[in-house]
Design a protein around this motif. Sequence first.
Motif, PDB file in Angstrom:
ATOM      1  N   LEU A  84       0.904  -1.124  -0.040  1.00  0.00           N
ATOM      2  CA  LEU A  84      -0.051   0.014  -0.132  1.00  0.00           C
ATOM      3  C   LEU A  84       0.858   1.252  -0.095  1.00  0.00           C
ATOM      4  O   LEU A  84       2.151   1.385   0.692  1.00  0.00           O
ATOM      5  N   ARG A  85       0.208   2.370  -0.685  1.00  0.00           N
ATOM      6  CA  ARG A  85       1.030   3.600  -0.469  1.00  0.00           C
ATOM      7  C   ARG A  85      -0.126   4.708   0.104  1.00  0.00           C
ATOM      8  O   ARG A  85      -1.247   4.479  -0.375  1.00  0.00           O
ATOM      9  N   VAL A  86       0.374   5.516   0.523  1.00  0.00           N
ATOM     10  CA  VAL A  86      -0.419   6.832   0.987  1.00  0.00           C
ATOM     11  C   VAL A  86      -0.692   7.740  -0.274  1.00  0.00           C
ATOM     12  O   VAL A  86       0.140   8.097  -0.935  1.00  0.00           O
ATOM     13  N   LEU A  87      -1.903   7.910  -0.504  1.00  0.00           N
ATOM     14  CA  LEU A  87      -2.650   8.868  -1.318  1.00  0.00           C
ATOM     15  C   LEU A  87      -2.589  10.254  -1.032  1.00  0.00           C
ATOM     16  O   LEU A  87      -1.947  11.288  -1.858  1.00  0.00           O
ATOM     17  N   ARG A  88      -3.185  10.404   0.257  1.00  0.00           N
ATOM     18  CA  ARG A  88      -3.214  11.808   0.837  1.00  0.00           C
ATOM     19  C   ARG A  88      -3.549  11.487   2.295  1.00  0.00           C
ATOM     20  O   ARG A  88      -4.048  10.292   2.884  1.00  0.00           O
ATOM     21  N   GLU A  89      -3.421  12.688   3.089  1.00  0.00           N
ATOM     22  CA  GLU A  89      -3.982  12.584   4.719  1.00  0.00           C
ATOM     23  C   GLU A  89      -4.743  14.062   4.713  1.00  0.00           C
ATOM     24  O   GLU A  89      -4.225  15.229   4.351  1.00  0.00           O
ATOM     25  N   LYS A  90      -5.646  13.757   5.672  1.00  0.00           N
ATOM     26  CA  LYS A  90      -6.504  15.184   5.928  1.00  0.00           C
ATOM     27  C   LYS A  90      -6.398  15.189   7.372  1.00  0.00           C
ATOM     28  O   LYS A  90      -6.868  13.981   8.048  1.00  0.00           O
ATOM     29  N   GLU A  91      -6.015  16.241   7.868  1.00  0.00           N
ATOM     30  CA  GLU A  91      -5.827  16.024   9.380  1.00  0.00           C
ATOM     31  C   GLU A  91      -6.757  17.315   9.899  1.00  0.00           C
ATOM     32  O   GLU A  91      -7.190  18.313   9.328  1.00  0.00           O
ATOM     33  N   TYR A  92      -7.436  16.587  11.104  1.00  0.00           N
ATOM     34  CA  TYR A  92      -8.453  17.429  11.935  1.00  0.00           C
ATOM     35  C   TYR A  92      -7.524  17.590  13.422  1.00  0.00           C
ATOM     36  O   TYR A  92      -6.520  17.036  13.291  1.00  0.00           O
ATOM     37  N   ARG A  93      -8.004  18.458  14.122  1.00  0.00           N
ATOM     38  CA  ARG A  93      -7.191  18.495  15.123  1.00  0.00           C
ATOM     39  C   ARG A  93      -6.726  17.399  15.781  1.00  0.00           C
ATOM     40  O   ARG A  93      -5.568  17.220  16.216  1.00  0.00           O
ATOM     41  N   THR A  94      -7.453  16.010  16.195  1.00  0.00           N
ATOM     42  CA  THR A  94      -7.140  15.095  16.918  1.00  0.00           C
ATOM     43  C   THR A  94      -7.121  13.935  16.295  1.00  0.00           C
ATOM     44  O   THR A  94      -6.713  12.812  16.634  1.00  0.00           O
ATOM     45  N   THR A  95      -7.557  14.030  15.034  1.00  0.00           N
ATOM     46  CA  THR A  95      -7.959  13.003  13.995  1.00  0.00           C
ATOM     47  C   THR A  95      -7.246  13.047  12.677  1.00  0.00           C
ATOM     48  O   THR A  95      -7.289  14.189  12.250  1.00  0.00           O
ATOM     49  N   VAL A  96      -6.869  11.900  12.144  1.00  0.00           N
ATOM     50  CA  VAL A  96      -6.340  12.187  10.722  1.00  0.00           C
ATOM     51  C   VAL A  96      -7.061  10.979   9.819  1.00  0.00           C
ATOM     52  O   VAL A  96      -7.271  10.003  10.472  1.00  0.00           O
TER      53      VAL A  96
END
Length: 186
Positions: A163-175
């Motif tokens: 697997l490879r990471v496509l993208r990450e979306k970060e919220y305050r305490t959650t990703v």
Amino acid sequence: MRVIAGAAKGRKLQTIEGLSTRPTTDRIKETLFNIIAFDLPQSNFLDLFSGSGAIGIEALSRGATQAVFVEHNPRCQRVIKENLMHTKLDKQSRVIGLEVPMALDQLAKEKGKFDIIFLDPPYEAGLTEPTLLKIVQGGLLNKDGYIIVERSAQIPLASIPGLRVLREKEYRTTVMTFLCLEEENI
């Protein structure tokens, strides 16, 4: 908690009181579904560690053809089934009442394939990486599909072979981490 958009928009969903479930907040859920909106129509959706089923129900409401919910807790299973009946999305769904590893083995034997797989395991339980490995080994992800992992911002995600990471979306305490198959695994 409610369904945000689609065929079941505005329907209230039951949650599980007193358990250590962490329903995804409406704000995070809305952002997530805005990101994946164009991929939902006609998709097969797998909701692992389903809790109340809110994520898979939202996917169905927005056009997924089918959703499979995996949840081993009998109280959560009842709530998922009641939520599916209440939203009239029960005909497009299946609830598997097994621990996630056993359910993934069963789906692999059935040659199950999914376009979008969502997993939100208990943050501190160390289940994310073993679950991702089982998904890859079982061939459960369609070649153009992706996996979404909801995790604590405090807990890094280890690299997973295949697997490879496509993208990450970060919220305050959650990703929210989006992963796809590496080219050689397609």
